[in-house]
Design a protein around this motif. Structure first.
Motif, PDB file in Angstrom:
ATOM      1  N   ARG A 241      89.258  26.700-107.814  1.00  0.00           N
ATOM      2  CA  ARG A 241      88.726  26.269-106.551  1.00  0.00           C
ATOM      3  C   ARG A 241      88.773  24.986-105.958  1.00  0.00           C
ATOM      4  O   ARG A 241      89.703  23.779-106.754  1.00  0.00           O
ATOM      5  CB  ARG A 241      87.184  26.030-107.078  1.00  0.00           C
ATOM      6  CG  ARG A 241      86.397  27.432-106.957  1.00  0.00           C
ATOM      7  CD  ARG A 241      85.478  27.641-106.480  1.00  0.00           C
ATOM      8  NE  ARG A 241      85.377  29.562-106.000  1.00  0.00           N
ATOM      9  CZ  ARG A 241      84.788  29.901-105.176  1.00  0.00           C
ATOM     10  NH1 ARG A 241      85.011  29.601-103.557  1.00  0.00           N
ATOM     11  NH2 ARG A 241      84.585  30.801-105.279  1.00  0.00           N
ATOM     12  N   TYR A 270      75.932  31.407-105.830  1.00  0.00           N
ATOM     13  CA  TYR A 270      76.428  29.426-105.883  1.00  0.00           C
ATOM     14  C   TYR A 270      77.075  29.046-106.330  1.00  0.00           C
ATOM     15  O   TYR A 270      77.016  29.051-107.108  1.00  0.00           O
ATOM     16  CB  TYR A 270      74.962  29.573-105.526  1.00  0.00           C
ATOM     17  CG  TYR A 270      73.450  30.073-104.283  1.00  0.00           C
ATOM     18  CD1 TYR A 270      73.381  29.758-103.139  1.00  0.00           C
ATOM     19  CD2 TYR A 270      73.297  31.482-104.958  1.00  0.00           C
ATOM     20  CE1 TYR A 270      72.224  30.594-102.710  1.00  0.00           C
ATOM     21  CE2 TYR A 270      72.226  31.671-104.128  1.00  0.00           C
ATOM     22  CZ  TYR A 270      71.871  31.360-103.092  1.00  0.00           C
ATOM     23  OH  TYR A 270      71.327  31.842-102.596  1.00  0.00           O
ATOM     24  N   SER A 288      75.354  20.428-105.631  1.00  0.00           N
ATOM     25  CA  SER A 288      75.930  21.695-104.853  1.00  0.00           C
ATOM     26  C   SER A 288      77.458  21.371-104.743  1.00  0.00           C
ATOM     27  O   SER A 288      78.068  20.626-103.908  1.00  0.00           O
ATOM     28  CB  SER A 288      75.285  22.167-103.591  1.00  0.00           C
ATOM     29  OG  SER A 288      75.664  23.110-102.258  1.00  0.00           O
ATOM     30  N   TYR A 289      77.943  23.096-104.891  1.00  0.00           N
ATOM     31  CA  TYR A 289      79.936  22.315-104.257  1.00  0.00           C
ATOM     32  C   TYR A 289      79.613  23.008-103.060  1.00  0.00           C
ATOM     33  O   TYR A 289      80.213  21.543-102.747  1.00  0.00           O
ATOM     34  CB  TYR A 289      80.466  24.279-105.063  1.00  0.00           C
ATOM     35  CG  TYR A 289      82.017  24.016-105.120  1.00  0.00           C
ATOM     36  CD1 TYR A 289      83.105  23.343-105.294  1.00  0.00           C
ATOM     37  CD2 TYR A 289      82.207  24.326-104.041  1.00  0.00           C
ATOM     38  CE1 TYR A 289      84.131  23.611-105.924  1.00  0.00           C
ATOM     39  CE2 TYR A 289      83.892  24.371-103.502  1.00  0.00           C
ATOM     40  CZ  TYR A 289      84.315  23.862-104.406  1.00  0.00           C
ATOM     41  OH  TYR A 289      86.088  23.429-103.940  1.00  0.00           O
ATOM     42  N   GLU A 290      79.100  23.064-102.233  1.00  0.00           N
ATOM     43  CA  GLU A 290      79.785  23.054-100.792  1.00  0.00           C
ATOM     44  C   GLU A 290      78.771  21.786-100.535  1.00  0.00           C
ATOM     45  O   GLU A 290      79.633  21.069 -99.986  1.00  0.00           O
ATOM     46  CB  GLU A 290      78.790  24.047-100.094  1.00  0.00           C
ATOM     47  CG  GLU A 290      79.304  23.915 -98.298  1.00  0.00           C
ATOM     48  CD  GLU A 290      80.077  25.023 -98.584  1.00  0.00           C
ATOM     49  OE1 GLU A 290      80.921  24.298 -97.521  1.00  0.00           O
ATOM     50  OE2 GLU A 290      81.072  25.265 -99.333  1.00  0.00           O
ATOM     51  N   GLU A 291      78.113  21.234-101.349  1.00  0.00           N
ATOM     52  CA  GLU A 291      77.746  20.626-100.298  1.00  0.00           C
ATOM     53  C   GLU A 291      78.658  18.934-100.885  1.00  0.00           C
ATOM     54  O   GLU A 291      79.148  17.904 -99.653  1.00  0.00           O
ATOM     55  CB  GLU A 291      76.472  19.161-101.429  1.00  0.00           C
ATOM     56  CG  GLU A 291      75.613  18.235-100.783  1.00  0.00           C
ATOM     57  CD  GLU A 291      75.066  17.478-101.242  1.00  0.00           C
ATOM     58  OE1 GLU A 291      73.664  15.734-100.983  1.00  0.00           O
ATOM     59  OE2 GLU A 291      73.948  18.664-102.391  1.00  0.00           O
ATOM     60  N   GLN A 294      82.097  19.272 -98.038  1.00  0.00           N
ATOM     61  CA  GLN A 294      81.499  18.921 -97.277  1.00  0.00           C
ATOM     62  C   GLN A 294      81.942  17.345 -97.515  1.00  0.00           C
ATOM     63  O   GLN A 294      82.544  16.465 -95.973  1.00  0.00           O
ATOM     64  CB  GLN A 294      80.820  18.825 -96.426  1.00  0.00           C
ATOM     65  CG  GLN A 294      79.952  20.816 -96.257  1.00  0.00           C
ATOM     66  CD  GLN A 294      81.361  21.380 -94.776  1.00  0.00           C
ATOM     67  OE1 GLN A 294      81.845  20.361 -94.127  1.00  0.00           O
ATOM     68  NE2 GLN A 294      82.455  22.544 -95.918  1.00  0.00           N
ATOM     69  N   GLU A 385      90.239  27.721 -99.874  1.00  0.00           N
ATOM     70  CA  GLU A 385      90.747  27.377-101.265  1.00  0.00           C
ATOM     71  C   GLU A 385      91.744  26.540-101.822  1.00  0.00           C
ATOM     72  O   GLU A 385      91.582  25.645-102.384  1.00  0.00           O
ATOM     73  CB  GLU A 385      89.285  27.937-101.945  1.00  0.00           C
ATOM     74  CG  GLU A 385      87.602  27.821-101.684  1.00  0.00           C
ATOM     75  CD  GLU A 385      87.123  26.417-102.023  1.00  0.00           C
ATOM     76  OE1 GLU A 385      87.149  26.026-103.024  1.00  0.00           O
ATOM     77  OE2 GLU A 385      87.563  25.460-101.122  1.00  0.00           O
TER      78      GLU A 385
END
Length: 416
Positions: A241, A270, A288-291, A294, A385
């Motif tokens: 990651r 998730y 949250s990783y995605e948050e 971004q 990634e």
């Protein structure tokens, strides 16, 4: 009462001793450099001019082998000369003498090996021992092993793409069934042999001695990746990651790890960032990783150009040109003066290797030009990634995650 002194010096390994080392007045000093002509002259002179004492520093100076040393000791005894060894304890009995001779034999063997290394350095020959994997020993240099070198080349290319040592080791085992440890993989990445250079026992490196498996540019990038990864924990450096090893909770100051959660009987997963060693009560929750990803992309696009614009950067291209000019100048000396003393040529070749190493450590790109590209959000969104991880670590030292009620904010600390 006549006192003489004798010293032997191997010019490949050491400098000749000063006359003051004996600590007392001597009637005559005999000194050999690389041969033992003066020792033979000493024995010849002692047959016509009686001598009471002979001073030497070590027994091993009397010969290259134990047999030669014993033979010269017997000649001195027959001439009635008392031997004084300044650097070693006197032996009074046979047991101690045998121990001394055994130690002397080991010392002579070690000295012989060191002389071999020194001769190899002068002639730019490979050091003794097995050739590195990917090479075979040729007549006077390493030659490419066509069956093994593709695996080594692929190992380096995988590391250059993904920047993961452990990942490259796994790739090598999976694709070529070549199993090596992580420590061996690290030695491969730093081994001068794969760059066309030779490193000897004294740490000297001589460049361009054989065909390289990786180019100078690739070697420079490998070194930069290793330096960059050294700031991270070993497993974080190879984690898949892009935020691994960079995120820190601003509240508890703990590093954060990437956690994967899957829903019951569902394939979707998730990703969360959660503190590894949280000291708070209650403990800081996961985010949250995605948050965070971004927000990181947005923060880089917003802040990186200004951070680079404020840097007081030297003229990298000018410095590179200066080093390259110095390398070219020294190469001309080597090419135009083949009659130079071999040790002098060796010194110049070593200086060339040092300059090439210095050049390799310079940044390969212009940061201001790069900032214009990486400040576009689409640039980051188009990357995988692994590719994002590569670029994040080029610019980011750490990301501090700040929680404000239900909102999440970031403080991105760049490496410069």
């Amino acid at each position: 009462m006549k006192i003489i002194a004798y010293s032997y010096t191997e010019p490949l390994l050491e400098a000749a001793p000063a006359a003051e080392i004996w600590g007392q007045e001597v009637d005559r000093t005999y000194q050999d450099l690389g041969g033992r002509q003066q020792l033979q002259q000493l024995l010849k002179d002692c047959q016509t001019e009686p001598v009471k004492y002979l001073l030497i520093q070590r027994f091993e100076e009397l010969g290259d082998t134990v047999q030669q040393v014993c033979a010269h000791l017997e000649q001195l005894e027959n001439l009635g000369i008392q031997l004084i060894v300044t650097d070693e304890k006197q032996t009074e009995n046979r047991v101690n003498l045998l121990k001394l001779l055994a130690e002397l034999q080991r010392s002579q063997h070690s000295r012989s090996i060191r002389k071999g290394h020194a001769r190899n350095r002068i002639k730019s020959l490979p050091p003794p021992g097995k050739a590195p994997y990917g090479y075979r020993r040729g007549k006077d240099k390493y030659a490419i092993d066509k069956t093994a070198s593709p695996a080594v080349k692929d190992f380096f290319e995988h590391f250059l793409i993904y920047g993961s040592l452990r990942g490259s080791v796994r790739h090598l085992a999976k694709k070529y069934n070549k199993k090596i440890s992580v420590s061996t993989g690290r030695r491969w990445l730093t081994n001068p042999a794969y760059r066309g250079d030779l490193e000897y026992q004294n740490g000297e490196v001589i460049s361009n001695t054989h065909v390289p498996i990786i180019s100078r540019e690739e070697a420079a990038q490998v070194d930069r990746l290793l330096r960059r990864n050294s700031r991270l924990a070993p497993r974080s450096a190879s984690a898949p990651r892009s935020l691994a090893g960079l995120a820190i909770c601003a509240e508890c100051k703990s590093s954060m790890t990437v956690a994967k959660v899957t829903a019951y009987r569902k394939d979707k997963e998730y990703l969360y960032l959660r503190p590894i060693n949280c000291s708070q009560q209650p403990k800081c929750s996961g985010i949250s990783y995605e948050e965070v990803l971004q927000l990181t992309i947005a923060g880089i696009c917003r802040d990186l150009p200004d951070a680079i614009a404020q840097l007081q950067m030297p003229d990298i291209q000018g410095i590179k040109a200066g080093i390259a000019g110095a390398i070219a100048s020294k190469q001309k000396i080597i090419e135009q003066l083949p009659a130079l003393i071999e040790s002098g040529i060796l010194d110049i070749r070593t200086e060339v290797a040092e300059l090439q190493s210095k050049l390799a450590k310079m940044p390969p790109v212009n940061l201001r030009e790069t900032a214009q590209t990486v400040s576009l959000p689409q640039f980051w969104l188009d990357l995988s990634e692994s590719e994002r991880r590569f670029y994040f670590r080029e610019f980011i030292d750490r990301i501090e995650i700040i929680r404000e009620n239900s909102e999440v904010d970031l403080q991105i600390i760049f490496i410069f």
